[in-house]
Scaffold this motif. Structure first.
Motif, short mmCIF file in Angstrom:
data_model
loop_
_atom_site.label_atom_id
_atom_site.label_comp_id
_atom_site.label_asym_id
_atom_site.label_seq_id
_atom_site.Cartn_x
_atom_site.Cartn_y
_atom_site.Cartn_z
N VAL A 93 0.90 -1.15 0.06
CA VAL A 93 -0.01 -0.17 0.05
C VAL A 93 0.98 1.28 -0.14
CG1 VAL A 93 -2.01 -1.18 1.09
CG2 VAL A 93 -0.27 -0.02 2.55
N SER A 94 2.25 1.07 0.31
CA SER A 94 3.00 2.42 0.56
C SER A 94 3.91 2.15 -0.61
CB SER A 94 3.52 2.41 1.77
OG SER A 94 2.66 2.46 2.86
N LYS A 95 3.76 1.50 -1.68
CA LYS A 95 4.77 1.34 -2.61
C LYS A 95 5.37 2.21 -3.31
CE LYS A 95 5.31 -1.58 -6.82
NZ LYS A 95 6.22 -0.60 -7.57
N GLU A 96 4.50 3.45 -3.36
CA GLU A 96 5.06 4.61 -4.01
C GLU A 96 6.15 5.43 -3.10
OE1 GLU A 96 3.82 8.88 -6.06
OE2 GLU A 96 2.36 7.87 -4.92
N THR A 97 5.82 5.33 -1.95
CA THR A 97 7.17 5.75 -0.99
C THR A 97 8.29 4.71 -0.95
OG1 THR A 97 5.38 6.95 0.31
CG2 THR A 97 7.35 6.69 1.09
N VAL A 98 7.96 3.54 -1.08
CA VAL A 98 8.89 2.45 -1.27
C VAL A 98 9.85 2.78 -2.15
CG1 VAL A 98 9.62 0.12 -1.27
CG2 VAL A 98 7.84 0.59 0.53
N ASP A 99 9.39 2.90 -3.23
CA ASP A 99 10.11 3.27 -4.66
C ASP A 99 11.05 4.27 -4.44
OD1 ASP A 99 8.85 1.02 -5.71
OD2 ASP A 99 7.50 2.09 -6.86
N ILE A 100 10.43 5.45 -3.70
CA ILE A 100 11.28 6.60 -3.49
C ILE A 100 12.46 6.30 -2.52
CG2 ILE A 100 11.14 9.05 -2.35
CD1 ILE A 100 9.80 8.88 -5.15
N ILE A 101 12.04 5.55 -1.36
CA ILE A 101 13.29 5.17 -0.57
C ILE A 101 14.38 4.39 -1.16
CG2 ILE A 101 13.84 3.86 1.49
CD1 ILE A 101 10.81 4.45 2.41
N MET A 102 14.00 3.48 -2.11
CA MET A 102 15.03 2.66 -3.04
C MET A 102 15.70 3.41 -4.06
SD MET A 102 14.75 -0.27 -1.16
CE MET A 102 15.72 -1.01 -2.19
N GLY A 113 14.97 7.17 -5.00
CA GLY A 113 14.49 8.54 -4.94
C GLY A 113 15.65 9.53 -5.36
N ASP A 114 15.19 10.67 -5.84
CA ASP A 114 16.17 11.92 -5.98
C ASP A 114 16.40 12.57 -4.64
OD1 ASP A 114 17.82 13.75 -6.90
OD2 ASP A 114 16.32 14.74 -8.08
N ALA A 146 13.44 15.53 -3.97
CA ALA A 146 13.02 16.60 -4.93
C ALA A 146 11.51 16.80 -4.73
CB ALA A 146 13.49 16.12 -6.26
N GLN A 147 10.59 15.93 -4.37
CA GLN A 147 9.16 16.06 -4.58
C GLN A 147 8.77 16.66 -2.79
OE1 GLN A 147 6.60 13.23 -6.21
NE2 GLN A 147 8.61 12.51 -7.35
N PRO A 148 8.52 17.84 -2.63
CA PRO A 148 8.21 17.99 -1.08
C PRO A 148 7.12 17.31 -0.42
CG PRO A 148 8.08 20.07 -2.56
CD PRO A 148 8.19 18.82 -3.43
N ALA A 149 6.12 16.45 -1.40
CA ALA A 149 5.13 15.63 -0.74
C ALA A 149 5.69 14.41 0.11
CB ALA A 149 4.28 15.17 -1.69
N PHE A 150 6.97 14.29 -0.20
CA PHE A 150 7.73 12.83 0.63
C PHE A 150 8.60 13.79 1.62
CE2 PHE A 150 6.52 11.22 -3.74
CZ PHE A 150 5.70 9.93 -3.25
N THR A 151 7.81 13.99 2.76
CA THR A 151 8.65 14.38 3.76
C THR A 151 9.38 13.51 4.54
OG1 THR A 151 6.59 14.14 5.50
CG2 THR A 151 6.48 16.17 4.27
#
Length: 323
Positions: free
Chosen positions: A79-88, A90-91, A117-122
């Protein structure tokens, strides 16, 4: 020694089967046609009364042997795949927040802060997801790497860098920190300019393990700091046991301290104890001139907060002009 930074990522087939196994031994095999469908199934399973006792597995062929994980782990990974992808992948970059000498206003150092780079990912969202998905070692190590690289490019020798770390991401200090020490040598950063700071993103239960981590940093020429003094695990007893080089006062004790006698008493007690133990005190979260003036009046050595300077992609220099 199993380290999540070195473990393979959870395989999530784009279509396949979700297998749910309960504590009673009952098993449900649920086919799914897409990752969105899988997320919906997991959301539905998450409503079960026995969810804490569930195991889950993902597979393309339910007839083959299956490796189970806790349901919560699989749930968060999907369910948090987008955030997980950023962790792995991300810029990320490392920002600098100034820390000053309270008496002179001169720059003492900077706290290195991970930003995307995307502020939404605090940072909170990233580290919270990393802990829930077993990826705290990945993100924590990435933050240390970027802090060292950014420092090597932008901060002159003699100015300190406070670099955060999560204790649970370091299973075996002698092994897990070797990459960090190699980075320090590779980028020709002076070890004595680095201060590794314990952050309380989670409860610390094993103080002896934490002490071994701090001792490993010190054995390699670096200094250590405890964050959030007065909150959670950071107590007077822990301060005496660990004897860090620096201690940061939890910002809840800084806010409006000039008007609160209980906060003033606490701050004075910490300052007196730290002085006895030869520990330098840093007040963080300073947002007003009144807070700054009070902390300065009781001898707090270092300060940090929006009143002094906000995190920025480039380090401030010289003497800070306050708002």
């Amino acid at each position: 020694m199993n380290c999540s930074a070195c473990s393979p990522d959870l395989a999530i087939p784009s279509a396949g089967y979700l297998i749910i196994d309960s504590a009673t031994g009952e098993s449900d095999t649920l086919p799914y046609k897409s990752e969105h469908h899988l997320a919906s199934l997991l959301e539905e399973c998450n409503k079960r009364a026995d969810v804490q006792h569930l195991r889950a597995a993902l597979t393309e062929d339910p007839g083959l042997p299956t490796a189970y994980s806790s349901f919560s782990y699989v749930f968060e990974r999907v369910v948090s795949k987008e955030t997980v992808d950023i962790i792995m992948e991300g810029d990320f970059s490392s920002f600098f927040q100034p820390i000053i000498q309270m008496e002179s206003g001169q720059i003492f150092g900077y706290e290195s802060l991970l930003r995307h780079a995307q502020p939404a990912f605090t940072p909170y969202k990233l580290f919270d997801t990393a802990i829930k998905t077993g990826l705290q070692s990945v993100l924590d190590r990435r933050a240390r790497e970027l802090a060292i690289i950014a420092r090597s490019k932008s901060v002159k020798r003699g100015i300190k860098s406070f670099i955060n770390f999560i204790p649970s991401s370091i299973y075996n200090p002698a092994h897990c920190l070797q990459h960090t020490f190699r980075m320090v040598k590779q980028y020709r950063v002076s070890p004595e300019d680095l201060i590794f700071e314990v952050v309380e993103t989670e409860k610390i239960n094993d103080i002896d393990h934490l002490k071994s981590i701090l001792d490993t940093y010190r054995a390699n020429g670096m200094k250590v700091a405890l964050d959030d003094m007065g909150s959670g695990y950071s107590t007077y007893e822990v301060l005496e046991h660990l004897k860090p080089d620096f201690v940061k006062i939890d910002r809840s004790f800084i806010s409006d301290c000039h008007n609160d006698s209980e906060k003033q008493s606490f701050l004075k007690n910490v300052q007196a104890l730290a002085q006895d133990l030869s520990i330098t005190v840093l007040g963080e979260g300073i947002e007003t001139a009144e807070e700054f003036t009070f902390l300065q009046s009781i001898g707090i050595a270092l300060g940090q907060g929006y009143y002094i300077g906000k995190p920025a992609p480039e380090p401030a220099s010289g003497h800070l002009l306050f708002a």
